[in-house]
Design an enzyme around this catalytic site. Structure first.
Site, mmCIF file in Angstrom:
data_model
loop_
_atom_site.group_PDB
_atom_site.id
_atom_site.type_symbol
_atom_site.label_atom_id
_atom_site.label_comp_id
_atom_site.label_asym_id
_atom_site.label_seq_id
_atom_site.Cartn_x
_atom_site.Cartn_y
_atom_site.Cartn_z
ATOM 1 N N SER A 2 0.836 -1.213 0.000
ATOM 2 C CA SER A 2 0.000 0.000 0.000
ATOM 3 C C SER A 2 0.862 1.250 0.000
ATOM 4 O O SER A 2 0.377 2.327 -0.320
ATOM 5 C CB SER A 2 -0.849 0.076 1.260
ATOM 6 O OG SER A 2 -1.428 -1.132 1.567
ATOM 7 N N HIS B 44 -0.788 -2.215 -7.041
ATOM 8 C CA HIS B 44 -1.565 -1.905 -5.838
ATOM 9 C C HIS B 44 -3.060 -1.993 -6.130
ATOM 10 O O HIS B 44 -3.654 -1.063 -6.686
ATOM 11 C CB HIS B 44 -1.165 -0.499 -5.329
ATOM 12 C CG HIS B 44 -1.882 -0.082 -4.090
ATOM 13 N ND1 HIS B 44 -2.155 1.238 -3.787
ATOM 14 C CD2 HIS B 44 -2.390 -0.810 -3.076
ATOM 15 C CE1 HIS B 44 -2.799 1.282 -2.640
ATOM 16 N NE2 HIS B 44 -2.952 0.070 -2.183
ATOM 17 N N GLU C 30 -3.307 0.792 -8.973
ATOM 18 C CA GLU C 30 -2.184 1.741 -9.102
ATOM 19 C C GLU C 30 -0.967 0.927 -9.503
ATOM 20 O O GLU C 30 -0.611 -0.028 -8.806
ATOM 21 C CB GLU C 30 -1.866 2.369 -7.727
ATOM 22 C CG GLU C 30 -2.467 3.711 -7.459
ATOM 23 C CD GLU C 30 -1.915 4.328 -6.159
ATOM 24 O OE1 GLU C 30 -1.718 5.547 -6.143
ATOM 25 O OE2 GLU C 30 -1.708 3.617 -5.150
ATOM 26 N N ASN D 9 -2.895 6.236 -1.041
ATOM 27 C CA ASN D 9 -2.793 6.293 0.421
ATOM 28 C C ASN D 9 -2.163 7.576 0.942
ATOM 29 O O ASN D 9 -2.317 7.904 2.116
ATOM 30 C CB ASN D 9 -2.065 5.063 0.947
ATOM 31 C CG ASN D 9 -3.033 3.903 1.014
ATOM 32 O OD1 ASN D 9 -4.142 4.044 1.524
ATOM 33 N ND2 ASN D 9 -2.648 2.769 0.464
HETATM 34 P P1 NAI Z 1 -3.993 -9.819 5.770
HETATM 35 O O1 NAI Z 1 -3.484 -9.749 7.155
HETATM 36 O O2 NAI Z 1 -5.447 -10.013 5.513
HETATM 37 O O3 NAI Z 1 -3.242 -11.011 4.970
HETATM 38 C C1 NAI Z 1 -1.866 -11.223 4.950
HETATM 39 C C2 NAI Z 1 -1.621 -12.694 4.658
HETATM 40 O O4 NAI Z 1 -0.226 -12.874 4.386
HETATM 41 C C3 NAI Z 1 -1.970 -13.608 5.835
HETATM 42 O O5 NAI Z 1 -2.760 -14.707 5.371
HETATM 43 C C4 NAI Z 1 -0.610 -14.074 6.338
HETATM 44 O O6 NAI Z 1 -0.623 -15.393 6.888
HETATM 45 C C5 NAI Z 1 0.225 -14.020 5.064
HETATM 46 N N1 NAI Z 1 1.660 -13.856 5.291
HETATM 47 C C6 NAI Z 1 2.293 -13.080 6.204
HETATM 48 N N2 NAI Z 1 3.624 -13.197 6.075
HETATM 49 C C7 NAI Z 1 3.838 -14.061 5.058
HETATM 50 C C8 NAI Z 1 5.009 -14.609 4.466
HETATM 51 N N3 NAI Z 1 6.229 -14.275 4.883
HETATM 52 N N4 NAI Z 1 4.855 -15.474 3.435
HETATM 53 C C9 NAI Z 1 3.617 -15.836 2.999
HETATM 54 N N5 NAI Z 1 2.486 -15.352 3.534
HETATM 55 C C10 NAI Z 1 2.593 -14.489 4.545
HETATM 56 O O7 NAI Z 1 -3.446 -8.496 5.043
HETATM 57 P P2 NAI Z 1 -4.031 -7.747 3.738
HETATM 58 O O8 NAI Z 1 -5.011 -6.730 4.154
HETATM 59 O O9 NAI Z 1 -4.411 -8.778 2.725
HETATM 60 O O10 NAI Z 1 -2.733 -6.954 3.248
HETATM 61 C C11 NAI Z 1 -1.716 -7.587 2.498
HETATM 62 C C12 NAI Z 1 -0.898 -6.544 1.746
HETATM 63 O O11 NAI Z 1 -1.755 -5.821 0.863
HETATM 64 C C13 NAI Z 1 -0.200 -5.506 2.623
HETATM 65 O O12 NAI Z 1 1.037 -5.164 2.046
HETATM 66 C C14 NAI Z 1 -1.160 -4.342 2.561
HETATM 67 O O13 NAI Z 1 -0.549 -3.115 2.798
HETATM 68 C C15 NAI Z 1 -1.634 -4.430 1.113
HETATM 69 N N6 NAI Z 1 -2.915 -3.789 0.843
HETATM 70 C C16 NAI Z 1 -3.945 -3.853 1.756
HETATM 71 C C17 NAI Z 1 -5.153 -3.236 1.492
HETATM 72 C C18 NAI Z 1 -6.279 -3.333 2.467
HETATM 73 O O14 NAI Z 1 -7.287 -2.626 2.303
HETATM 74 N N7 NAI Z 1 -6.198 -4.172 3.477
HETATM 75 C C19 NAI Z 1 -5.387 -2.490 0.245
HETATM 76 C C20 NAI Z 1 -4.281 -2.549 -0.670
HETATM 77 C C21 NAI Z 1 -3.087 -3.141 -0.360
#
Ligand code: NAI
Length: 282
Positions: free
Chosen positions: A119, A140, A152, A190
């Protein structure tokens, strides 16, 4: 550069959504997470989303089965060895991302594009963890991925034009709209959205109004579909805090200091909708 095999890292809210739209667009998708439990949680959400599409008449049962048939499960990063593109959607933490990218650089073939759904973290710095920064790019997606139109696309300092064009074309195949941005903290989305959310949290922290009142003002007064505190819960308060820290550190400007209340909630484990509690309870 033809992209056929997609490897998605992280089966959370973003990774699951990205994997779903890729499989719906006909790509072969390997979805990777750290353990069985996280993978299954993500895969169940995808299955539920597709079932809802069938119920609403947006796809047939056969189409749903075909989409699910394009999925492969992975709990080992070595499975990325056949990928044409990797899209990383693990947690918003630079150490985690650079260690994943350094590993991917060793595992994947030379032609593989390494994309991050970060993000706000600098793509240039993620690229510097590899020996192929020209193949590293930001992709993104917005949350929820199956619904939101925008992607993005972030060019790192070294990103090749050819890589940019391949990712732009793939984004269009996913029926999304790519927007090109350069690599500065928070990119565009963001940098503008998160200070507004942080200010809403300060407004609550200072007792100016209740959480419901703050959200109502922004919904009814500004025509936002969701109030900023509810939106923060949907994004994840841990992710919101990481993004504010990135803006604060990246620009060195006090206007980006994260609200202490946001910090407190994250420390309490109140990460929003995904943990059942944030500003609201779920
Ligand atoms: P989340 O917490 O829902 O999911 C993250 C997942 O990654 C979890 O299932 C976790 O077990 C897994 N994980 C963590 N470390 C890992 C590793 N080393 N290897 C493999 N899997 C691993 O988080 P979310 O919301 O899906 O965010 C993920 C990324 O997307 C972040 O970088 C966030 O900034 C970005 N993002 C989030 C948005 C949102 O609205 N939540 C919007 C756009 C981007």
């Amino acid at each position: 550069m033809t992209i056929q095999q997609v490897f998605v890292i992280g089966a959370g809210q973003m990774g699951g959504g990205i994997a779903q739209v890729c499989a719906q667009a006909g790509y072969q998708v390997t979805l990777h997470d750290l353990n069985e439990e996280s993978y299954e949680r993500g895969f169940q959400v995808i299955t539920k989303n597709l079932t809802r599409n069938v119920e609403k008449g947006r796809m047939t049962e056969e189409e749903k089965q075909a989409v699910l048939g394009r999925f492969t499960k992975s709990l080992d990063l070595q499975n990325a060895k056949n990928a044409d593109i990797v899209i990383e959607a693990a947690v918003e933490n630079m150490e985690v991302k650079t260690s994943i990218f350094a590993e991917l650089d060793k595992i994947t073939p030379a032609h593989t594009i390494l994309a991050s759904n970060t993000s706000s973290l600098p793509i240039t710095e993620i690229g510097a963890a590899t020996k192929r920064p020209e193949k590293v790019i930001g992709m993104h997606f917005m949350n929820p991925v199956p619904v939101m139109q925008l992607v993005e696309i972030i060019r790192g300092l070294a990103t090749d034009d050819e890589v940019y064009e391949a990712v732009e074309e793939m984004t269009k195949k996913l029926k999304k709209t790519p927007v090109e941005v350069n690599d500065y903290p928070g990119f565009v989305a963001n940098r503008i959205l998160m200070p507004m959310i942080n200010e809403a949290i300060f407004t609550l922290y200072e007792g100016v109004a209740t959480k419901e009142a703050i959200d109502d003002v922004m919904k009814m007064g500004m025509n936002h579909p969701m109030g900023p505190l509810q939106l923060a819960d949907f994004i994840g308060l841990d992710t919101c805090l990481y993004i504010m820290e990135t803006l604060y550190e990246g620009f060195g400007d006090s206007k980006y200091r994260p609200c202490p209340l946001l910090r407190k909630y994250v420390k309490a484990g109140w990460h929003g909708k995904k943990t059942g509690r944030g500003f609201y309870t779920y």
